[in-house]
Design a protein around this motif. Structure first.
Motif, short mmCIF file in Angstrom:
data_model
loop_
_atom_site.label_atom_id
_atom_site.label_comp_id
_atom_site.label_asym_id
_atom_site.label_seq_id
_atom_site.Cartn_x
_atom_site.Cartn_y
_atom_site.Cartn_z
N PRO A 20 58.25 90.63 48.33
CA PRO A 20 58.11 91.91 47.63
C PRO A 20 58.14 93.04 48.65
O PRO A 20 57.34 93.06 49.59
CB PRO A 20 56.73 91.81 46.96
CG PRO A 20 56.27 90.39 47.16
CD PRO A 20 56.98 89.88 48.36
N ALA A 21 59.08 93.95 48.48
CA ALA A 21 59.25 95.05 49.45
C ALA A 21 59.56 96.34 48.69
O ALA A 21 60.36 97.15 49.14
CB ALA A 21 60.36 94.71 50.43
N ALA A 22 58.96 96.49 47.51
CA ALA A 22 59.30 97.64 46.65
C ALA A 22 58.23 98.73 46.67
O ALA A 22 58.40 99.76 46.03
CB ALA A 22 59.50 97.15 45.22
N LEU A 67 55.61 101.83 47.67
CA LEU A 67 55.93 103.20 48.09
C LEU A 67 55.53 103.48 49.53
O LEU A 67 55.99 104.46 50.12
CB LEU A 67 55.23 104.20 47.15
CG LEU A 67 55.73 104.16 45.70
CD1 LEU A 67 54.87 105.07 44.83
CD2 LEU A 67 57.19 104.57 45.61
N GLY A 68 54.66 102.66 50.09
CA GLY A 68 54.28 102.84 51.49
C GLY A 68 53.57 104.15 51.76
O GLY A 68 53.78 104.78 52.80
N LYS A 124 59.36 101.25 54.59
CA LYS A 124 58.43 100.83 55.66
C LYS A 124 58.81 99.46 56.20
O LYS A 124 58.55 99.15 57.37
CB LYS A 124 56.98 100.84 55.18
CG LYS A 124 56.64 99.85 54.08
CD LYS A 124 55.16 99.86 53.74
CE LYS A 124 54.90 99.10 52.46
NZ LYS A 124 53.49 99.02 52.11
N GLN A 168 62.71 96.27 41.63
CA GLN A 168 61.57 96.48 40.72
C GLN A 168 61.71 97.94 40.27
O GLN A 168 61.69 98.85 41.10
CB GLN A 168 60.26 96.27 41.48
CG GLN A 168 59.03 96.39 40.63
CD GLN A 168 57.75 96.39 41.47
OE1 GLN A 168 57.76 96.64 42.67
NE2 GLN A 168 56.62 96.13 40.82
N THR A 224 57.05 100.78 40.36
CA THR A 224 56.11 100.10 41.26
C THR A 224 54.77 99.90 40.54
O THR A 224 53.85 100.69 40.70
CB THR A 224 55.93 100.90 42.56
OG1 THR A 224 55.76 102.27 42.22
CG2 THR A 224 57.13 100.77 43.47
N LYS A 225 54.74 98.83 39.78
CA LYS A 225 53.55 98.56 38.96
C LYS A 225 52.63 97.53 39.61
O LYS A 225 51.81 96.92 38.94
CB LYS A 225 53.98 98.04 37.60
CG LYS A 225 54.66 99.07 36.71
CD LYS A 225 54.74 98.49 35.32
CE LYS A 225 55.77 99.11 34.44
NZ LYS A 225 56.06 98.27 33.28
N GLY A 226 52.82 97.27 40.90
CA GLY A 226 51.92 96.38 41.60
C GLY A 226 52.58 95.11 42.09
O GLY A 226 53.67 94.74 41.66
N ALA A 259 55.74 92.84 40.82
CA ALA A 259 56.90 92.59 41.69
C ALA A 259 57.22 91.09 41.70
O ALA A 259 58.39 90.69 41.58
CB ALA A 259 56.61 93.09 43.11
N ASP A 311 55.18 93.79 54.07
CA ASP A 311 54.70 94.64 55.16
C ASP A 311 53.71 93.91 56.06
O ASP A 311 53.04 94.53 56.88
CB ASP A 311 54.07 95.94 54.61
CG ASP A 311 52.97 95.68 53.60
OD1 ASP A 311 52.67 94.51 53.30
OD2 ASP A 311 52.39 96.68 53.09
P1 UTP Z 1 50.90 97.24 49.36
O1 UTP Z 1 49.90 97.69 48.36
O2 UTP Z 1 50.46 97.01 50.76
O3 UTP Z 1 52.15 98.23 49.42
O4 UTP Z 1 51.63 95.95 48.77
P2 UTP Z 1 52.32 99.73 48.97
O5 UTP Z 1 52.07 99.90 47.51
O6 UTP Z 1 53.68 100.12 49.48
O7 UTP Z 1 51.19 100.44 49.85
P3 UTP Z 1 50.60 101.91 49.90
O8 UTP Z 1 49.18 101.75 49.47
O9 UTP Z 1 51.42 102.83 49.01
O10 UTP Z 1 50.72 102.32 51.35
C1 UTP Z 1 51.90 94.76 49.51
C2 UTP Z 1 53.37 94.40 49.39
O11 UTP Z 1 53.79 94.40 48.03
C3 UTP Z 1 54.91 95.23 47.84
C4 UTP Z 1 54.87 96.23 48.99
O12 UTP Z 1 56.20 96.68 49.30
C5 UTP Z 1 54.27 95.41 50.12
O13 UTP Z 1 55.24 94.70 50.83
N1 UTP Z 1 54.82 95.89 46.52
C6 UTP Z 1 53.69 96.58 46.18
C7 UTP Z 1 55.88 95.79 45.65
O14 UTP Z 1 56.91 95.16 45.96
N2 UTP Z 1 55.78 96.40 44.43
C8 UTP Z 1 54.67 97.10 44.05
O15 UTP Z 1 54.65 97.63 42.92
C9 UTP Z 1 53.61 97.19 44.95
#
Ligand code: UTP
Length: 291
Positions: free
Chosen positions: A10-12, A14-15, A27, A104, A107-109, A113, A132
């Motif tokens: 999962p890499a979707a 917002l970082g 990121k 995805q 970004t619903k979590g 994902a 990440d």
């Molecule tokens: P994180 O909660 O660390 O990523 O999710 P995030 O949402 O990018 O973080 P912040 O809080 O906004 O900085 C852990 C992993 O899950 C992926 C993220 O890309 C990360 O690799 N993820 C998270 C998704 O693919 N989709 C989502 O909706 C949320």
């Protein structure tokens, strides 16, 4: 038992914790010294014998796909200028694994994902490598988790103890030792709010191996902490119905979704780097004398 052939990254996300770096660059594409985060993760999965990898991306993340594509003009230039070693390194990237990408749409979590991977995974156990979290060590952490899945036939989570004052940012597990670096996990909570909710200071960090039953559970999982569909909430059901196994993997995990983690990774990987390591060590020694 079916072998683990597939992985989902999962890499979707917002970082938001590494903004503004992650505004226009995913990121997962930020480097540790000279290699983007996502390549370390794909290499770890490949080292575990994973054949098929699905990377879940989102809008603005097409650089991830480009990184794993061929780059004919660059390759020609490297060959033409006699940079054979660099050519070999660059030309090998698309062949690391059989990669598929989907988006995805919202970004619903993390749980949502993973649910996007349902059709790709089908009826097989699969590994999840959080996009990440980079884990560096002698052994592939994914390989360690896959070995535990084959040994116990249960879902496996990669776990580490986290500093006590940080547990409210992580999951907290009920974990009893059952073998060297192995634990029975029978309960868990995402981001405990009060000390009474803390089950232990062991937390799921970055990796898991899941049976396909997780998809049916995720489909029924309502939004949890932060209004997002939490993978931990779905894994809780696996843990309570028959248990899961926790593996305290041997490698070091760097949280590349947070600024301190990025700095720690740069320093430690930089020190071990064949090309720049010795000069960087000398630089750090001089700097430390002035701190
Ligand atoms: P994180 O909660 O660390 O990523 O999710 P995030 O949402 O990018 O973080 P912040 O809080 O906004 O900085 C852990 C992993 O899950 C992926 C993220 O890309 C990360 O690799 N993820 C998270 C998704 O693919 N989709 C989502 O909706 C949320």
């Amino acid at each position: 038992m079916k072998p683990i052939r597939k992985a989902v990254i999962p890499a979707a996300g917002l970082g938001t914790r590494v903004l503004p770096a992650s505004k226009a660059i995913p990121k997962e594409m930020l480097p540790i010294v000279d290699k983007p985060v996502i390549q370390y993760i794909v290499e770890e999965a490949a080292a575990a014998g994973i054949e098929e990898i699905l990377i879940i991306t989102s809008r603005g993340k097409s650089a991830i796909e480009d990184h794993f594509d061929r780059s004919p003009e660059l390759e020609q230039r490297l060959l033409g200028s006699g940079k054979q070693a660099l050519y070999d390194e660059i030309a090998a990237i698309p062949g690391l694994a059989n990669l598929t990408f989907i988006r995805q749409k919202e970004t619903k979590g993390l749980g949502h994902a993973v649910l996007c991977a349902k059709a790709f995974v089908g009826d097989e156990p699969f590994a999840v490598l959080y996009g990440d979290d980079v884990i560096i060590g002698e052994q592939s952490a994914t390989a360690e988790l896959c070995a535990a899945y084959e040994k116990y036939g249960k879902g496996v989570v990669g776990i580490k103890e986290v500093p006590h004052e940080m547990i409210h940012n992580y999951s907290s597990l009920k974990a009893e030792p059952i073998g060297p670096r192995e634990f029975a996990v029978t309960d868990m909570i995402e981001k405990p709010k009060t000390p009474a909710e803390v089950l232990s200071y062991y937390s799921i960090l970055g990796r898991c191996v899941l049976p396909p039953e997780i998809f049916g559970i995720l489909e029924q999982t309502p939004p949890g902490a932060g209004g997002e569909i939490q993978l931990t909430d779905a894994m809780l059901q696996l843990a309570r119905n028959g248990g899961m196994v926790g593996v305290d993997y041997t490698g070091t995990r760097y949280d590349m979704g947070n600024k301190l983690g990025m700095l720690q990774a740069a320093v430690e990987v930089g020190l071990a780097h064949a090309e720049v390591g010795p000069a960087f060590r000398q630089y750090l020694k001089n700097l430390a004398g002035r701190l």
